[in-house]
Design a protein around this motif. Structure first.
Motif, PDB file in Angstrom:
ATOM      1  N   LEU C 226       0.795  -1.237   0.000  1.00  0.00           N
ATOM      2  CA  LEU C 226       0.000   0.000   0.000  1.00  0.00           C
ATOM      3  C   LEU C 226       0.828   1.288   0.000  1.00  0.00           C
ATOM      4  N   LEU C 230       0.956   4.508  -2.770  1.00  0.00           N
ATOM      5  CA  LEU C 230       0.408   5.825  -2.463  1.00  0.00           C
ATOM      6  C   LEU C 230       1.456   6.925  -2.350  1.00  0.00           C
ATOM      7  N   ASN C 233       1.832  10.038  -4.827  1.00  0.00           N
ATOM      8  CA  ASN C 233       0.777  11.039  -4.831  1.00  0.00           C
ATOM      9  C   ASN C 233       0.522  11.680  -3.483  1.00  0.00           C
ATOM     10  N   MET C 234       0.626  10.915  -2.410  1.00  0.00           N
ATOM     11  CA  MET C 234       0.230  11.448  -1.112  1.00  0.00           C
ATOM     12  C   MET C 234       1.397  12.014  -0.303  1.00  0.00           C
ATOM     13  N   GLY C 241      -3.324   7.464   4.628  1.00  0.00           N
ATOM     14  CA  GLY C 241      -4.087   6.557   3.765  1.00  0.00           C
ATOM     15  C   GLY C 241      -3.742   5.105   4.020  1.00  0.00           C
TER      16      GLY C 241
END
Lengths: 304, 304, 304, 304, 304
Positions: C226, C230, C233-234, C241
């Motif tokens: 995960l 992510l 972008n995060m 997230g």
């Protein structure tokens, strides 16, 4: 119950017809506002429609599973009444026997009485579940003075059951059935009490209110938002996407709501009239009657 | 149980009203911070909301299925008590018969005693499940010295059952019922023991704690993250998306929690008072009483 | 069984605490590697996390449904033991009666013997299911020579049942119960045999091994991937997230695993000690004993 | 049945090992073709993999639910055989009693005969379900002339049942059991007939062929398309995504297929040998035999 | 029922063959129109196919679960008929015994009569469910005058049941069975009445019409829209995506529809002929007949 025929396209469309038409007109209106009146602010392409769709899917599919389970349980309960009525008929006809000369007529009358009480029970239960006056369908089955007595009772099918119990005890006292045969018939009466109570359970305990209204509310809001989400990208083709998705959700919601209340006098009900007539025919034929009522036929595609 | 009426929009909104309002205000606050205070770092458009939504959907829909199953099982158990109470009433009234002259009054008293014990049993069980003192509702049904005895018992419905068993044995010894009739009544007592145990099972074994708290926690966190994920793209329309999605998840979570504990004295409970009153009316009418209590009516739309 | 209290936030976090902490540290490490050490190759934004999430969702939600069904079935089986124990108690106390003068004491002893055997049966079954020595809890209930005999048996609850059958036959031979009363008690013994077998079925046939290990494996791999998906972008918000999504999946997996084996001496077990003590109290009070054991209370929030 | 141990990683991998390896090699090949051979046309990034994944998820999860239900039903049926065998053993041992002097030996022989017939029944049924010759396991249990007779029968477990019925009638005629005891034993024989029929139902009515082959076909096609969809975006990391997703789907498909046919002589079967041996030990001990066979132990982690 | 063999690829394709071919041609046509005829307006890349797919998934998977449940319930009902027929055969053969000299032949004839009536019952029920004339299969089983009588009955299986009840009462009157044996046989007749009613329930209450037609309609529309949504991005590879997704949905829809009506004379039916023949063989062998009919074999891979 709607009697199945071929896939009649008009019926299918008619099923969710009016809301579908309104939805289509609304979808077209949204496109016109966007494309002709150039009010671009109406487009909201970032509404999380997929997220909304799957959240609504969860609640609708849960509701529909439960509604179908209720409908099928209701059908199964009445199926059990049919089965037990046949067994009861068989037991009454084959097991109740006179022991002494001169008793034949009285014993046959007892058989007939028991059978007619059972026909009365199924008719009274049907009317009771439909919220109609139970006594209306009992004339000719039970003597008028019995009907006067029954009229004082709060729960008429239950009162008929008590009368059946009385008759069976008398048959036992007269030695027309032996203890075990009596016991088998008494157990069958218990099964009818169970079926009555189970029918009342479904009738009187609707699905939790929250499961009835929320899915509809959410589906309606979803249908209103869909064209706003699609119009920027799909332009003139917006209704193709949003009316179709809306159609599926409207249909899903309506299917669930229709099955939720199987004893509510709607066209989606369990066909109680047809079933109790069928039992009446079976029972009357079991005691050798020749003048049988006709089975109940569908009226305009609906079997009651 | 909330009595269904038309789709009262105020009730529906009120159902999740307070958290929904808080959510809306929070969503608006997020937009203001982003658009007016220009704190753009608040926007987190890449939070995987779809992934979060479907993960939460799995846990919530599992919880809701189980909660509904518990609620419907509870209703079915009490439905079985209703059915068996009626069969018990029918059996007591039709099968318990005096054999010798002069016994009629004693036998009728026995019938009345058995019926009153059963009314006492349903009342005591209802109070027992609700955590209220079971004896409070038994005055007038059982003699005062019996009540004094019962007060020493840890499980009062079970103690009433033992008394019923004693009465039935006495009826058998006096020959007022034959062996098979006794056996049928004894089997019905077993069914009541099963229903009591099953009600206690649902009451005393709540859903696993993890299924009760996690869904709520996850839904709340999800609602907090939603506007952060949407605000960059949806701007002023953010609350339209995030409050709506939040509304659905809050409603899903609340529906499940409400059904989880059907014997917990909340407005979502099985209407035990109404059901035990209904049984009382059926039983009293079966032994020919004319002065019947009234059915319990909904109070402010809630049937207890 | 964990006794429910208010939503104790520390407990909730502690429930998946250690893996959650490790996950958070890992997520932070990934961000640091990406943002501080500038190893951009660690970012894999195109990993199909949504597809992975829904595939894992399928397997986890199936496993959890089955695990919950096992847990609830186990609880229902023991609920049936409770119900049948009460019916057995009622039948022993009300139906076993001496017929001749001078038999009273022997008959009461027989009642006491039957009741004590039943207490012994529930205790032995509990120990048997927990893999503990069944005889340890039978001292004081059965005579020492009986215990010596039982020690030779491979299946002690079954051997106690055979002894109960012997006692009942003797009662029948002495005419202390009639045939039908004997038959009702014998049928109740069958129900105990069914409950024993059903408990052993759940104990001895764990969920298919594949359903136990795969969900955990897949959830762990998913949690590792995960943050890689992510982080690009995060950025610094990645843990928000990925830890949250990971939290939900870890919780889902753990909830299922905890319910899988309801007779395994874990804190998530069915509270067998509490239930067999409850039955003991009911049975002892039914034969009029005054010196009753105390109900078993939760220890540190866990009811055994 | 595979006996659960700790999470043996090699076993887990081996479970879907060969197809997983092939998938991995294929995924690598796709990457090489794209990155090394520069055949960019192999990339199909717009294949709707999410849509495919959820469609396959629907069919696979339905199949797996049904397969698990079949497996658990099979286990429950054999669990019922265990329970009823114990009750049968208890009833034979405690209820069959000689009435006159000099009958003791014959009555004990009858008990032994009934017990041995029941051991023969469970052995014959196991062999019958596994498609092996049922008579092979009956030597020493039934006399040789009976075996010769049985060899002419088409359904040997049913023929053994008829013989048990004959023995019970003889016991009733000799007054070694009374009517109700006979009735209880006869009802237990009915339960065995039900369990036999239910086992045959699962054995002879496999899941609809469409549910067996389609999931496998779709999963395989899906695995072939996955790297084509991912390679453009994930490049060298493609196998990480596509092999992992493929692994989950392959595992899901295999788990379902393994549970589908619980009487098929595979390592995933219900452990019939172990269970019928367990019943044999219970029954032999009930009639006081001291020389007991050993329980069947797992062989290489598999319990048969 | 289709007899499973190896995964015959041609059969699998043929299963949804024609619609699949049409879909493929349509998909190709869309590509040609877009790529060759350059009618770019045909591409609608923003149709929300994922949303449509999951909405259709909800309705199809619900329909399929229910259809499979109906199919398996139908199989279970006929399984129960098999089990009860065997128990009935065992009870007739072992329990019906002459008491006086000279009665042997008459008693054996009674056994034979009861067995033949049961064979007649299963044959008549099969024909009745298939909508074929029930009497056609009864020649040779029942005397011709009985057949003439039966021809006047509206429900022939039920009329055969009444005749069986008559025979059993006669056996009881002649003392060839005792009361409890009669009671066991009578209870078995009740079970047949239940099975008949349950079969009729499934036959006469099809799935709600809405669940039958909507899934098909939605799947067809979905298949028409898919290539329009994919063609812009996938170009020449469009059919790879849209035909494959369409294949899965067409298969899902067809599987459900095939299982919906398990008594409808299609190749997906429960194999009633095979099962009633199997019962006939069991029953004939139970009364010692040597000339047995052959089991019914599959014809062209289909077992009727």
């Amino acid at each position: 119950m709607i009697v199945p025929k071929g896939p009649d396209i008009r019926r299918l469309i008619a099923y969710v017809g009016q809301p579908l038409l309104l939805l289509f007109l609304y979808d077209v209106a949204v496109v016109l506002i966007y494309k002709v009146a150039h009010k671009e602010w109406i487009a909201l392409p970032h509404i999380p429609v997929a997220l909304l769709g799957s959240a609504i899917g969860i609640i609708v599919s849960f509701r529909n599973n439960s509604a179908y389970a209720r409908w099928w349980e209701a059908r199964t309960i009445w199926g059990a009444i049919v089965n037990n009525t046949r067994s009861y008929g068989r037991q009454v006809v084959t097991n109740i026997r006179w022991q002494k000369d001169g008793e034949e007529e009285a014993a046959r009358m007892m058989q007939r009485d028991l059978i007619y009480h059972q026909i009365a029970f199924t008719n009274a239960l049907r009317q009771h579940l439909r919220g109609l006056p139970p006594l209306d369908e009992l004339h000719g089955l039970l003597p008028e003075d019995v009907l006067v007595d029954l009229a004082k009772q709060k729960n008429i099918p239950f009162a008929i059951q008590i009368r059946q119990g009385d008759l069976l005890r008398i048959a036992l006292e007269r030695d027309w059935v032996d203890s075990l045969q009596w016991s088998a018939l008494d157990a069958t009466l218990n099964d009818f009490a169970d079926a009555q109570g189970a029918s009342e359970r479904i009738k009187n305990t609707p699905m939790p209110k929250q499961y009835t209204f929320y899915p509809q509310l959410f589906v309606q809001i979803f249908c209103l938002l869909l064209p706003l989400a699609l119009v920027q990208n799909m332009g003139w083709f917006t209704p193709l996407g949003s009316t179709l998705v809306g159609f599926i959700f409207l249909a899903l919601d309506k299917i669930g709501r229709d099955l939720e209340s199987p004893f509510d006098n709607t066209i989606y009900d369990i066909p109680l009239s047809n079933m109790s007539r069928g039992m009446e025919i079976n029972l009357r034929q079991a005691i050798g009657e020749r003048h049988l009522p006709e089975p109940i036929q569908p009226v305009a595609g609906v079997l009651w």
